[in-house]
Design a protein around this motif. Structure first.
Motif, short mmCIF file in Angstrom:
data_model
loop_
_atom_site.label_atom_id
_atom_site.label_comp_id
_atom_site.label_asym_id
_atom_site.label_seq_id
_atom_site.Cartn_x
_atom_site.Cartn_y
_atom_site.Cartn_z
N GLU A 1 74.65 0.73 -16.83
CA GLU A 1 73.22 0.99 -16.91
C GLU A 1 72.41 0.06 -16.01
O GLU A 1 71.33 0.43 -15.55
CB GLU A 1 72.75 0.85 -18.36
CG GLU A 1 73.32 1.91 -19.29
CD GLU A 1 72.85 1.74 -20.73
OE1 GLU A 1 72.32 0.66 -21.06
OE2 GLU A 1 73.04 2.67 -21.53
N HIS A 2 72.95 -1.12 -15.75
CA HIS A 2 72.26 -2.12 -14.92
C HIS A 2 73.24 -2.64 -13.87
O HIS A 2 73.68 -3.80 -13.94
CB HIS A 2 71.73 -3.27 -15.78
CG HIS A 2 71.00 -2.84 -17.02
ND1 HIS A 2 69.72 -2.31 -16.97
CD2 HIS A 2 71.36 -2.87 -18.32
CE1 HIS A 2 69.33 -2.03 -18.21
NE2 HIS A 2 70.31 -2.36 -19.05
N PRO A 3 73.61 -1.82 -12.89
CA PRO A 3 74.69 -2.18 -11.96
C PRO A 3 74.45 -3.49 -11.22
O PRO A 3 75.40 -4.18 -10.85
CB PRO A 3 74.74 -1.00 -10.99
CG PRO A 3 73.89 0.07 -11.54
CD PRO A 3 73.04 -0.50 -12.61
N LEU B 1 86.85 -9.89 -17.52
CA LEU B 1 87.64 -8.68 -17.29
C LEU B 1 86.73 -7.47 -17.16
O LEU B 1 86.88 -6.65 -16.24
CB LEU B 1 88.62 -8.48 -18.44
CG LEU B 1 89.27 -7.10 -18.58
CD1 LEU B 1 90.18 -6.83 -17.38
CD2 LEU B 1 90.06 -6.99 -19.88
N VAL B 2 85.77 -7.35 -18.06
CA VAL B 2 84.86 -6.21 -18.04
C VAL B 2 84.03 -6.20 -16.75
O VAL B 2 83.94 -5.19 -16.06
CB VAL B 2 83.93 -6.22 -19.26
CG1 VAL B 2 82.89 -5.11 -19.15
CG2 VAL B 2 84.73 -6.06 -20.54
N TYR B 3 83.44 -7.34 -16.42
CA TYR B 3 82.58 -7.41 -15.24
C TYR B 3 83.37 -7.17 -13.95
O TYR B 3 82.87 -6.51 -13.03
CB TYR B 3 81.86 -8.75 -15.18
CG TYR B 3 80.54 -8.77 -15.90
CD1 TYR B 3 79.37 -9.10 -15.25
CD2 TYR B 3 80.45 -8.45 -17.25
CE1 TYR B 3 78.14 -9.12 -15.91
CE2 TYR B 3 79.25 -8.46 -17.93
CZ TYR B 3 78.10 -8.80 -17.25
OH TYR B 3 76.89 -8.80 -17.89
N ARG C 1 82.57 -4.06 -11.66
CA ARG C 1 82.13 -4.28 -10.27
C ARG C 1 82.95 -3.41 -9.31
O ARG C 1 82.39 -2.81 -8.39
CB ARG C 1 82.28 -5.76 -9.91
CG ARG C 1 81.72 -6.12 -8.54
CD ARG C 1 81.89 -7.61 -8.26
NE ARG C 1 81.23 -8.41 -9.27
CZ ARG C 1 81.86 -9.22 -10.13
NH1 ARG C 1 83.18 -9.33 -10.09
NH2 ARG C 1 81.18 -9.90 -11.01
N ALA C 2 84.25 -3.33 -9.54
CA ALA C 2 85.10 -2.51 -8.68
C ALA C 2 84.76 -1.03 -8.82
O ALA C 2 84.72 -0.28 -7.84
CB ALA C 2 86.58 -2.74 -9.03
#
Length: 253
Positions: free
Chosen positions: A116-118, A165-167, A171-172
């Protein structure tokens, strides 16, 4: 990745924790300006968030904004704190009786926030000043980890590892999405168009047999050249299995 530099920490603490009163003429506040900036960044990216652009959007002069947000560096910190504080607004804080469900809820909420907030994945972690939004998020996530057999330090490390891990995978995934224009073919079409030339350049599939086998299997199963979201799901599953093994060990509960 944007660096978090030029922040006046003492000024930021005041902006985060002691919001100036609403402007009597403009009706502006730190909260309303920050929300406006977050919406702009969501639509157009962080580069679009400038003091001049925000002033135009708000219908005021740039000078009217500074008492509420400091400079752009402080504004970005306010934006990050705003987003952090909203992480669990829609889904509620993780309070499942099953610890796996609680940790999965943390991962899912953070993944959704990245989608939602790339722009939040483009900002280096740095050494941020904790605000009310960040602090409430941290408290909720630590409570989800409390009581499952981890020491206080292990709780912090576990949470940091999970969110990293999530970020990282988010990001990828976002980078892959940005790299593909609206009128470009999907990954399967793109790969079929370049595969003959690439195979000829490499010299067949025998030079890198394992990589060739795995990439073909991934493409056949997902239709993608790479699958960051699948890596995220797999990573969280492995993360949970690792914690389960630790809990079953000599020091677990």
């Amino acid at each position: 990745m944007a660096k978090r530099t030029g922040v006046d920490e003492l000024k930021l603490i005041g902006l985060l924790w002691r919001e100036p009163p609403v402007g009597p003429r403009s009706g502006l506040s730190a909260r309303s300006i920050t929300a406006l900036a977050v919406g702009l960044a969501d639509r157009e990216g962080l580069h679009a968030v400038t003091i001049r652009r925000l002033a135009t959007e708000a219908g005021v002069t740039a000078m009217a904004l500074y008492p509420h947000i400091g400079g752009r560096a402080e504004l970005i910190e306010l934006m990050l704190d705003h987003v952090a504080g909203a992480t669990y607004e829609k889904v509620g804080t993780p309070n499942h009786s099953d610890w796996r469900a609680r940790i999965t809820a943390i991962a899912e909420a953070n993944w959704t926030s990245c989608q939602e907030h790339p722009w939040i994945t483009d900002i280096a972690p740095g050494r941020p000043v904790p605000g009310p939004g960040t602090s409430s998020k941290y408290e909720a996530e630590l409570r989800a980890l409390d009581g499952i057999g981890l020491t206080d330090i292990e709780m912090d490390h576990t949470l940091t590892a999970l969110v990293s891990l999530v970020y990282g995978t988010a990001r990828a995934a976002l980078a892959a999405r940005r790299a593909r224009e609206a009128d470009e073919p999907d990954d399967a079409q793109w790969w079929s168009s370049i595969e003959p030339a690439l195979t000829a350049a490499i010299g067949g599939t025998t030079r890198f047999p394992t990589a060739s086998r795995v990439s073909h299997a991934l493409g056949a199963a997902t239709g993608k050249a790479n699958d960051p979201e699948g890596a995220y799901r797999r990573g969280v599953a492995l993360f949970l299995d690792g914690l389960a093994l630790q809990r079953e060990g000599p020091t677990g509960q």
